[in-house]
Design a protein around this motif. Structure first.
Motif, short mmCIF file in Angstrom:
data_model
loop_
_atom_site.label_atom_id
_atom_site.label_comp_id
_atom_site.label_asym_id
_atom_site.label_seq_id
_atom_site.Cartn_x
_atom_site.Cartn_y
_atom_site.Cartn_z
N GLU A 193 0.95 -1.22 0.05
CA GLU A 193 0.05 0.10 -0.04
C GLU A 193 0.83 1.36 -0.05
N ASN A 194 1.98 1.26 -1.02
CA ASN A 194 2.58 2.57 -1.39
C ASN A 194 3.54 2.78 -0.38
N LYS A 195 3.81 1.91 0.58
CA LYS A 195 4.95 1.82 1.52
C LYS A 195 6.00 0.99 1.42
N ASP A 196 7.19 1.55 1.47
CA ASP A 196 8.50 0.68 1.42
C ASP A 196 8.51 0.13 2.69
N ILE A 197 8.11 -1.01 3.16
CA ILE A 197 8.22 -1.74 4.40
C ILE A 197 9.47 -1.90 5.03
N GLY A 198 10.25 -1.76 4.23
CA GLY A 198 11.73 -1.86 4.82
C GLY A 198 12.31 -0.79 5.53
N LYS A 199 11.48 0.43 5.25
CA LYS A 199 11.84 1.49 5.91
C LYS A 199 10.94 2.02 6.99
N ILE A 200 9.93 1.16 7.41
CA ILE A 200 9.08 1.56 8.68
C ILE A 200 9.37 0.94 9.85
N LYS A 201 9.13 1.28 11.05
CA LYS A 201 9.24 0.60 12.11
C LYS A 201 8.12 1.22 13.30
N GLY A 202 8.24 0.70 14.44
CA GLY A 202 7.35 1.21 15.48
C GLY A 202 6.05 1.23 15.12
N ARG A 203 5.20 2.45 15.49
CA ARG A 203 3.87 2.33 15.08
C ARG A 203 3.36 1.91 13.67
N GLN A 204 4.31 2.76 12.73
CA GLN A 204 3.78 2.19 11.45
C GLN A 204 3.90 0.83 10.96
N LEU A 205 4.85 0.06 11.76
CA LEU A 205 4.98 -1.58 11.79
C LEU A 205 4.03 -2.09 12.29
N ARG A 206 3.33 -1.64 13.44
CA ARG A 206 2.23 -2.27 14.16
C ARG A 206 1.15 -2.10 12.99
N GLU A 207 0.99 -1.21 12.59
CA GLU A 207 -0.37 -0.67 11.90
C GLU A 207 -0.15 -1.74 10.55
N LEU A 208 1.08 -1.89 10.01
CA LEU A 208 0.96 -2.92 8.94
C LEU A 208 0.67 -4.00 9.27
N ARG A 209 1.19 -4.63 10.51
CA ARG A 209 0.84 -5.85 11.00
C ARG A 209 -0.72 -6.19 11.09
N HIS A 210 -1.42 -5.16 11.48
CA HIS A 210 -2.82 -5.31 11.57
C HIS A 210 -3.57 -5.20 10.23
N LYS A 211 -2.77 -5.02 9.30
CA LYS A 211 -3.33 -4.46 7.66
C LYS A 211 -3.45 -6.22 7.25
N VAL A 212 -2.49 -7.02 7.87
CA VAL A 212 -2.33 -8.18 6.97
C VAL A 212 -2.69 -9.51 8.22
#
Ligand code: ATP
Ligand code: MG
Length: 349
Positions: free
Chosen positions: A67-86
């Protein structure tokens, strides 16, 4: 923009004295609303690949865009949000046996107050067809029901992506179909994109709109489902399709019958494959009218793949077959493919 994009993914595992390349240079685009099949034998790298979607696995090389985010570059809250998306579901359900069904679904819920959680659990159990089982324990449910709980739990945080890793492998064929229908409903009604790992082409055929075939860490072929089934390119893809296609069995059965051996000597045998509108073409009559050939049908199978008919016929052709190339070209112009069958070796040339 694809919803999930794998770009040149490599994943290697370092063991004591050697490195194992589990995923090799895989690039795939998965669009919103897809039910994308990933098929391959055990050890092909399927599970390892999909684990990069929510960074359960970090790629050794390459880039993953979700969803337009390079997930190699995210961490913390953004990573938690990503994990809820999947959401993930697996072969062995992974339920907590000491908790009730409601609690299993409730457990991963994030950011919801108690009252809303209760309503949400009810809604999810209703969606997966388990209303009334809130207070049961996993041991009191059948395999199919357990997988329904796992699906409800995977949907707890309203994910936009659901990864199903061999979710039907432990189930009988009827229950498998029911779970696949449930996944289809989730895809259609909730718009959830599904990444579906399986080693069964039958599962791909009944559910997916696209598929990638993996072998030894590589994607050896990827395409939409109709193209894959009507015109497979790779040997492994063909082998997988043959597992769902009765024409291979038919050829084998026929080849054992003396009568057909005689026929095979007297006439030439062909396999005709056609798709969609070409099914309406009266090609058997055309063979007679245009080439003075009479074709008798020895075996026929027509099945619907995503609503489109895919036909497979084995025909014995009689007459002066001077130029097979001209016949082939004529049929191909009408989207019908023709392959000669060598009954002696049971090979489709
Ligand atoms: N954490 C790990 N450490 C070392 N090797 C691993 C690890 N995870 C996977 N592998 C290896 O990577 C390769 C691919 O494994 P993977 O689990 O992705 O295959 P798969 O296609 O999902 O197979 P299956 O259909 O059996 O589930 C295998 O050779 C496996 O042994
Ligand atoms: Mg696996």
């Amino acid at each position: 923009m694809p919803q999930i994009s794998f770009k040149n993914i490599n994943i290697t595992f370092k063991q004591k004295d050697k490195t194992l390349e589990a995923v090799k240079d895989v690039s795939l685009d998965i669009n919103k609303g897809d039910i994308y099949g990933i098929v391959g034998y055990s050890g092909a790298g399927k599970s390892t690949l999909v684990r990069v979607i929510n960074r359960l696995q970090v790629p050794t090389k390459g880039q993953v865009i979700v969803e337009n985010k390079d997930i190699g570059k995210i961490k913390g809250r953004q990573l938690r949000e990503l994990r809820h998306k999947v959401g993930f579901i697996f072969q062995h359900f992974n339920l907590m046996n000491s908790r009730t069904i409601a609690d299993n679904v409730y457990y991963p819920m994030f950011n919801t107050d108690t009252k809303n959680r209760h309503a949400r659990v009810q809604k999810l159990l209703n969606l997966v067809g388990l209303t009334g089982k809130e207070n049961a324990y996993p041991a009191q449910l059948s395999g199919g029901q357990k997988q329904r709980v796992a699906i409800a739990r995977a949907l707890a945080n309203n994910p936009s992506i659901l990864v199903s890793d061999e979710a039907t492998s432990a189930l009988d064929p009827k229950t498998t179909q029911e779970i696949l229908q449930l996944l289809k409903k989730i895809n259609r009604e909730l718009g959830v994109t599904i990444v579906l790992i399986t080693h069964e082409m039958e599962v791909v055929k009944s559910l997916c709109n696209k598929v990638a075939v993996m072998n030894a860490g590589k994607v050896v072929e990827k395409n939409n489902i109709l193209e894959i089934f009507s015109n497979p390119q790779n040997k492994l893809t063909k082998d997988f399709i043959n597992t769902t296609n009765n024409s291979t069995n038919a050829i084998e059965t026929l080849s054992k019958q003396a009568k057909f051996k005689e026929l095979a000597h007297a006439r030439r045998l062909f396999q005709l494959t056609y798709l969609g509108e070409s099914a309406e073409h009266p090609f058997i009559i055309d063979l007679y009218n245009k080439f003075n050939l009479s074709a008798s049908i020895i075996y026929g199978n027509i099945e619907f793949i995503q609503g489109t008919p895919l036909g497979n016929l084995i025909v014995a052709i009689e007459g002066q077959l001077q130029s097979i190339d001209a016949v082939k070209k004529y049929l191909l112009d009408n989207q019908i493919s023709l392959k000669e069958i060598n009954f002696e070796n049971i090979n489709v040339k």
